[in-house]
Design an enzyme around this catalytic site. Structure first.
Site, PDB file in Angstrom:
ATOM      1  N   HIS A 163       1.170  -1.115   0.161  1.00 25.44           N
ATOM      2  CA  HIS A 163       0.106  -0.046   0.461  1.00 25.44           C
ATOM      3  C   HIS A 163       0.727   1.046  -0.105  1.00 25.44           C
ATOM      4  O   HIS A 163       2.214   1.176   0.109  1.00 25.44           O
ATOM      5  CB  HIS A 163      -0.744  -0.175   1.323  1.00 25.44           C
ATOM      6  N   GLU A 196      -2.750  -6.624   7.223  1.00 28.95           N
ATOM      7  CA  GLU A 196      -1.108  -6.453   8.223  1.00 28.95           C
ATOM      8  C   GLU A 196      -0.922  -7.621   9.494  1.00 28.95           C
ATOM      9  O   GLU A 196      -2.018  -8.253   9.823  1.00 28.95           O
ATOM     10  CB  GLU A 196      -0.941  -5.208   8.771  1.00 28.95           C
TER      11      GLU A 196
END
Length: 275
Positions: free
Chosen positions: A11, A89
C-alpha cells in the site's frame, strides 16, 4: 496444470508510515497525500498490465491503493476488487500506534529481537505465514478450477490471458534476462492476479516462498535486501506454475521484488527497513 502471473503491491504511505509508527490491524489509517501520489504512480506503471483477478487487504490504506491502481489501468475494465482479511498486516497488539523503536526496546526487554518478537496481543510470524499460505493455496486452487472449466468449455476462452512480451515490459525491462519465458515471445497464462497488501505481511509471504516452496532469488537480487520490508507501493512480480498432483509444490519464477522505479519522479522514501 495452470500458470498465472502474480503481482504483489504494498500500500501507499500513511502518516504513520512517515512517522515510523506501527499500524498493524488496529489502526486503520488512510493514505497521506504522498501515499495517493505513490498509488497513482504504481497505477501508471501497471496501466498496461492486464489483470483477471484483483485482491486487496480490507484495511483502508490497501483499499485506497488498489482503487488507485485499477483507476489507472487501461486493460482490466469491470474487474471487481475482492477485499480479504487474510491479506491484512501483521497484528502488533500493544505495540500498535507506537514508534518502531519502542517495539525494538520491548523485544530487547523480553530477551528477543525483531522481527521474531511478538508483543502482547500480537500475531506470531508463524500465524502471519499461515495466513499467507492459506491465501496462496486458495489462489492456486481458484486458478486451477477456473482453468479446468475453461478447458471443458469452448465458450470459456474469454478468461484466458494472452501475455505478449509487451504485456510484461514493465517487469522484463527491470530483469537482466530478455524474457522469463525463454525463447517464447507469446505465452498464454490462465490468470493475471493483482494483490495489494502490507509490508510485514508481504515479507512473510516471500519467506514462505523461500522456505516452504524452495523459491530461489535470481542471482542479481540480494536475499538480505529483498527480505526486508518493501517501500510503500513497492511492486513484486512472479510467475506461478501449479501442477495437478496433490503433493506437487507450485513452482515460482521471480521477475522482480520490491521494484520502486515508478517513484523516482515524486520524491518518495524508497528505503528498505527491517521490522
Amino acid at each position: 496444470m495452470a500458470r498465472f502471473a502474480l503481482t504483489i503491491v504494498r500500500h501507499g504511505e500513511t502518516r504513520y508510515n512517515k512517522e515510523k509508527l506501527l499500524q498493524g490491524q488496529g489502526i486503520d489509517e488512510p493514505l497521506s497525500e504522498m501515499g495517493f501520489k505513490q498509488a497513482d504512480a504504481a497505477g501508471r506503471f501497471l496501466s498496461n498490465v492486464r489483470f483477471t483477478h484483483v485482491f486487496s487487504s480490507d484495511l483502508i490504506r490497501a483499499k485506497q491503493t488498489a482503487c488507485a491502481i485499477m483507476r489507472n489501468n487501461q486493460l482490466s475494465e469491470d474487474i471487481k476488487i475482492m477485499y480479504d482479511p487474510r491479506l491484512r498486516e501483521r497484528k502488533y497488539g500493544d505495540a500498535e500506534g507506537r514508534p518502531l523503536s519502542e517495539l525494538k526496546v520491548m523485544a530487547k526487554k523480553a530477551g528477543g529481537q525483531c522481527p521474531s518478537y511478538t508483543p502482547p496481543g500480537g500475531e506470531t510470524l508463524e500465524q502471519v505465514r499461515a495466513c499467507a499460505k492459506d491465501f496462496f493455496e486458495y489462489l492456486c486452487q481458484l486458478v486451477m478450477a477456473e482453468s479446468s472449466v475453461k478447458e471443458k468449455s469452448e465458450l470459456g476462452a474469454s478468461g484466458m490471458v494472452g501475455i505478449m512480451s509487451t504485456d510484461l515490459a514493465p517487469f522484463v525491462n527491470h530483469n537482466k534476462e530478455p524474457t522469463i519465458f525463454g525463447e517464447s515471445r507469446d505465452v498464454t497464462l490462465d490468470a493475471s492476479v493483482l494483490l495489494v497488501s502490507h509490508g510485514a505481511y508481504m515479507r512473510n509471504w516471500i519467506k514462505y516462498f523461500v522456505e516452504d516452496l524452495q523459491f530461489t532469488f535470481p542471482p542479481e537480487l540480494k536475499k538480505s535486501r529483498e527480505l526486508s520490508v518493501s517501500p510503500n507501493t513497492g511492486i513484486s512480480h512472479f510467475i506461478v506454475t501449479v501442477g495437478s498432483g496433490a503433493t506437487r509444490k507450485p513452482e515460482i519464477q521471480c521477475v522482480c521484488i520490491n521494484l520502486h522505479g515508478h517513484l523516482s519522479d515524486i520524491d518518495a522514501d524508497t528505503s528498505h527497513y527491517q521490522v
